[in-house]
Design an enzyme around this catalytic site. Structure first.
Site, PDB file in Angstrom:
ATOM      1  N   PHE A 115       2.583  -6.324   6.104  1.00 24.76           N
ATOM      2  CA  PHE A 115       1.596  -5.357   5.623  1.00 24.76           C
ATOM      3  C   PHE A 115       1.872  -3.972   6.181  1.00 24.76           C
ATOM      4  CE2 PHE A 115      -0.038  -7.045   9.592  1.00 24.76           C
ATOM      5  CZ  PHE A 115      -0.593  -5.949  10.233  1.00 24.76           C
ATOM      6  N   CYS A 116       1.357  -2.974   5.460  1.00 24.43           N
ATOM      7  CA  CYS A 116       1.437  -1.577   5.882  1.00 24.43           C
ATOM      8  C   CYS A 116       0.217  -0.857   5.302  1.00 24.43           C
ATOM      9  CB  CYS A 116       2.744  -0.937   5.436  1.00 24.43           C
ATOM     10  SG  CYS A 116       3.040  -1.042   3.659  1.00 24.43           S
ATOM     11  N   THR A 117       0.150   0.448   5.447  1.00 17.63           N
ATOM     12  CA  THR A 117      -1.058   1.185   5.088  1.00 17.63           C
ATOM     13  C   THR A 117      -1.391   1.102   3.607  1.00 17.63           C
ATOM     14  OG1 THR A 117      -0.542   2.732   6.879  1.00 17.63           O
ATOM     15  CG2 THR A 117      -2.244   3.395   5.295  1.00 17.63           C
TER      16      THR A 117
END
Length: 254
Positions: A176-178
């Site tokens: 996951f990331c922003t």
């Protein structure tokens, strides 16, 4: 009422003429009154910008008038003031810099999971939950039991994989990331390296925070964002009204 719409977007698509797109897009941003930063590269487009609803709709229509961008998806959040101070269009080698050639997220990425699917999936103890962001972002907030790769910038991520994950190609890995763009590259890279079961949170942390009730959320802390809001909480409200000096250099390099 929050009258300012903040949109983030990206698309991996070959743009042989990306340099010639800069001036028309910048001119249109000035004409409409849109503020923000758009990055163009041979591999595609990435950006974040803000304005009122009328301005945003006009700019959406303008960008989508290019047939290559007709299906652009804009992820919206809201605030009381514009978190950008000017309009910028930058030309780069990559729209998000990992520094690895022959990684093509336009066709070879991880399996997308909706926020609801993600919420269930990461509770499986056999899943390796990996935060692909930088160390200071992790320190502000992350998912419960997420692994911190302890990287100072995105270029270091491939080395982390080679040092720590290369013997786990048969494991389920959730990344996951922003907003999703870094996961497009990291999952594409890992699939190129032979990882078989790679998953990513569709539209990133911001989508999860918007979709999952705070009382049920597995997110802990705040989420760093690359504009003058600095970070948002689980209600997507800004946490710090001004930008700490610690983050200025990283933002200016984006």
């Amino acid at each position: 009422m929050k009258d300012i719409i903040i949109a983030s977007f990206y698309k991996f698509i070959p743009l042989n003429d990306f340099e010639s797109l800069r001036e028309p897009i910048l001119t249109k941003m000035h004409e409409i009154g849109i503020k923000g930063t758009i990055i163009l590269a041979h591999e595609g487009v990435n950006g974040g910008f803000a304005g009122n609803r009328e301005q945003m709709n006009v700019f959406y229509d303008y960008l989508r008038s290019d047939s290559r961008f007709a299906d652009l998806h804009f992820k919206e959040t809201y605030d009381n003031k514009n978190p950008f101070d000017k309009a910028k269009v930058k030309l780069r080698k990559e729209i998000v810099t990992m520094g690895v050639q022959k990684v093509d997220p336009s066709y070879n990425t991880g399996t997308y999971l909706s926020p609801e699917e993600w919420h269930q999936f990461i509770q499986d103890p056999n899943v390796i939950l990996l935060d692909t962001r930088n160390d200071y972002e992790y320190e502000l907030g992350t998912f419960k039991n997420a692994i911190n790769p302890d990287i100072e910038n995105f270029r270091e991520f491939p080395d982390y994989v080679q040092r720590n994950l290369i013997d786990k190609k048969d494991k389920k890995i959730a990344m996951f990331c922003t907003g999703g763009i870094r996961c497009e590259k990291t999952t594409a890279y890992m699939k190129e390296q032979g990882f078989q079961h790679v998953y990513q949170l569709h539209d990133g942390i911001l989508n999860y925070l918007e979709s999952i009730p705070e009382s049920e959320s597995l997110w802990e802390g705040k989420c760093f964002v690359f504009d003058d809001r600095v970070a948002v909480d689980q209600k997507l409200d800004r946490v710090y009204p001004q930008l700490p000096q610690d983050y200025k250099y990283e933002r200016e390099q984006k």
